[in-house]
Scaffold this motif. Structure first.
Motif, PDB file in Angstrom:
ATOM      1  N   ARG A 287       0.835  -1.204   0.000  1.00  0.00           N
ATOM      2  CA  ARG A 287       0.000   0.000   0.000  1.00  0.00           C
ATOM      3  C   ARG A 287       0.869   1.255   0.000  1.00  0.00           C
ATOM      4  O   ARG A 287       0.581   2.229  -0.705  1.00  0.00           O
ATOM      5  N   LEU A 288       1.920   1.226   0.790  1.00  0.00           N
ATOM      6  CA  LEU A 288       2.822   2.375   0.829  1.00  0.00           C
ATOM      7  C   LEU A 288       3.494   2.590  -0.527  1.00  0.00           C
ATOM      8  O   LEU A 288       3.610   3.727  -1.003  1.00  0.00           O
ATOM      9  N   TYR A 289       3.922   1.499  -1.157  1.00  0.00           N
ATOM     10  CA  TYR A 289       4.566   1.611  -2.473  1.00  0.00           C
ATOM     11  C   TYR A 289       3.622   2.226  -3.499  1.00  0.00           C
ATOM     12  O   TYR A 289       4.050   2.998  -4.370  1.00  0.00           O
ATOM     13  N   SER A 290       2.325   1.927  -3.403  1.00  0.00           N
ATOM     14  CA  SER A 290       1.356   2.505  -4.343  1.00  0.00           C
ATOM     15  C   SER A 290       1.275   4.022  -4.197  1.00  0.00           C
ATOM     16  O   SER A 290       0.845   4.719  -5.122  1.00  0.00           O
ATOM     17  N   ILE A 291       1.710   4.532  -3.041  1.00  0.00           N
ATOM     18  CA  ILE A 291       1.703   5.976  -2.805  1.00  0.00           C
ATOM     19  C   ILE A 291       3.036   6.606  -3.167  1.00  0.00           C
ATOM     20  O   ILE A 291       3.092   7.643  -3.824  1.00  0.00           O
ATOM     21  N   THR A 292       4.127   5.960  -2.739  1.00  0.00           N
ATOM     22  CA  THR A 292       5.456   6.569  -2.909  1.00  0.00           C
ATOM     23  C   THR A 292       6.151   6.197  -4.209  1.00  0.00           C
ATOM     24  O   THR A 292       6.941   6.983  -4.733  1.00  0.00           O
ATOM     25  N   LEU A 298       8.752  -1.615  -2.325  1.00  0.00           N
ATOM     26  CA  LEU A 298       8.294  -2.804  -3.046  1.00  0.00           C
ATOM     27  C   LEU A 298       9.157  -4.012  -2.694  1.00  0.00           C
ATOM     28  O   LEU A 298       8.642  -5.111  -2.459  1.00  0.00           O
ATOM     29  N   VAL A 299      10.469  -3.822  -2.635  1.00  0.00           N
ATOM     30  CA  VAL A 299      11.371  -4.923  -2.298  1.00  0.00           C
ATOM     31  C   VAL A 299      11.076  -5.455  -0.904  1.00  0.00           C
ATOM     32  O   VAL A 299      10.981  -6.666  -0.682  1.00  0.00           O
ATOM     33  N   LEU A 300      10.910  -4.540   0.057  1.00  0.00           N
ATOM     34  CA  LEU A 300      10.646  -4.975   1.417  1.00  0.00           C
ATOM     35  C   LEU A 300       9.294  -5.693   1.516  1.00  0.00           C
ATOM     36  O   LEU A 300       9.150  -6.658   2.268  1.00  0.00           O
ATOM     37  N   ALA A 301       8.321  -5.239   0.738  1.00  0.00           N
ATOM     38  CA  ALA A 301       7.031  -5.937   0.705  1.00  0.00           C
ATOM     39  C   ALA A 301       7.219  -7.368   0.220  1.00  0.00           C
ATOM     40  O   ALA A 301       6.682  -8.318   0.812  1.00  0.00           O
ATOM     41  N   HIS A 302       7.982  -7.558  -0.862  1.00  0.00           N
ATOM     42  CA  HIS A 302       8.258  -8.904  -1.372  1.00  0.00           C
ATOM     43  C   HIS A 302       8.936  -9.762  -0.306  1.00  0.00           C
ATOM     44  O   HIS A 302       8.663 -10.965  -0.197  1.00  0.00           O
TER      45      HIS A 302
END
Length: 319
Positions: A287-292, A298-302
């Motif tokens: 969700r944060l990556y979709s904003i920033t 994105l890497v940390l989400a993965h």
């Protein structure tokens, strides 16, 4: 940035090729392997109960006549569900800011009860363990229960409060609630600034040392996820720009921590550590990556996607 790209490749390779034989658990809770065994059960009553909760799948007449599906057919469930498309043009998400409940309705009464509860909670008491951990004065007394200073998951209720108050304010625009949640965010920021690393928690970072060493600890990332999600809701729903700055600073801190674990040990070691519950860390980071649009997010989400669980699903394999 080159290391980030290499890391992404490692994540993808591990997620699809390195999952066979890996036990996937959430300690000390139930094994996902056991859950799979339940899913694979030939108990027709149980299958019908499970399928009754799916709006996208029903037994065909042939399946009903034969007593359900064979084991090899269960992998087709996902494909059948994917083929069901929601009608276009009928549903549209509406902002909570544009919706109001009638005060005399049962729903409006329930909302008002919830609002009164959120207004009843004391900011200093919510902040107590965060301030203690940051080394700043701690007026008042801490709450008990999950927020008791001796409980290892202390702080997660505060994250829930951040989310709940953001949603409630959007639904009511209650000014007293707006002031209370803004005060909470501002004082959490003071704690974060005092620590100076981006870390923000009601418990010491030593808990993550234990997590990374795969030693017993009570789900520190579960609690951090609640705080991160609360800050994200304060930004995206309650329109508080300070919350986004705090969140991205937190993520910078944990990005460095996770990469340090991978460099020091291995990515395999990191994924083994995820057998302790981590809540929705991947969700809040996506969700944060979709904003920033920041590739680090994105890497940390993965890296919080659990390969021993998602990888098996992706290749339609069994543990």
């Amino acid at each position: 940035m080159g290391f980030v790209l290499v890391l992404v490749s490692m994540v993808l390779v591990w997620g699809y090729g390195g999952v066979e034989g890996k036990e996937c658990t959430n300690e000390p809770t139930q094994s996902h392997t056991f859950r799979y065994n339940l899913l694979a059960s030939k108990n027709q009553t149980w299958k019908e109960e499970v399928m009754s909760h799916s709006h996208n799948y029903h037994l065909t007449p042939r399946e009903e006549e034969e007593g359900g599906q064979d084991d090899d057919d269960w992998r087709m469930l996902y494909e059948k569900m994917k083929m069901k498309k929601a009608p276009e043009g009928l549903l549209k998400q509406v902002s909570l800011h544009d919706v109001r409940l009638h005060g005399g309705s049962i729903h409006g009464q329930a909302q008002n009860t919830n609002l009164k509860y959120l207004l009843m909670l004391d900011v200093d008491r919510l902040l107590w363990s965060f301030r203690k951990n940051a080394g700043v004065p701690t007026p008042g007394t801490p709450y008990g229960g999950w927020e008791d200073p001796t409980i290892e998951v202390r702080g997660h209720f505060v994250g829930n409060y951040l989310s709940a108050s953001a949603l409630m304010w959007a639904s009511t625009h209650n000014e007293e609630l707006k002031n209370k949640m803004s005060e909470l965010v501002a004082n959490l920021s003071i704690c974060q600034q005092k620590i100076r690393t981006g870390y923000l928690s009601a418990f010491p970072s030593e808990f993550f040392d234990r997590f990374e060493a795969i030693q017993h600890v009570w789900a520190p990332y579960y609690t951090i996820h609640k705080i991160m999600a609360g800050l994200l809701d304060q930004h995206s729903i309650a329109e508080n720009p300070q919350a986004l700055k705090m969140l991205t600073w937190m993520v910078d801190y944990f990005y460095k921590r996770v990469l340090n674990v991978i460099r020091k040990y291995s990515i395999d070691w990191h994924y083994q550590s995820l057998n302790e519950e981590t809540g929705g860390m991947n969700d809040v980071l996506y969700r944060l990556y979709s904003i920033t649009g920041d590739p680090k997010h994105l890497v940390l989400a993965h890296l919080f996607d659990k390969p021993c669980f998602l990888g098996l699903l992706a290749v339609k394999a069994r543990s």
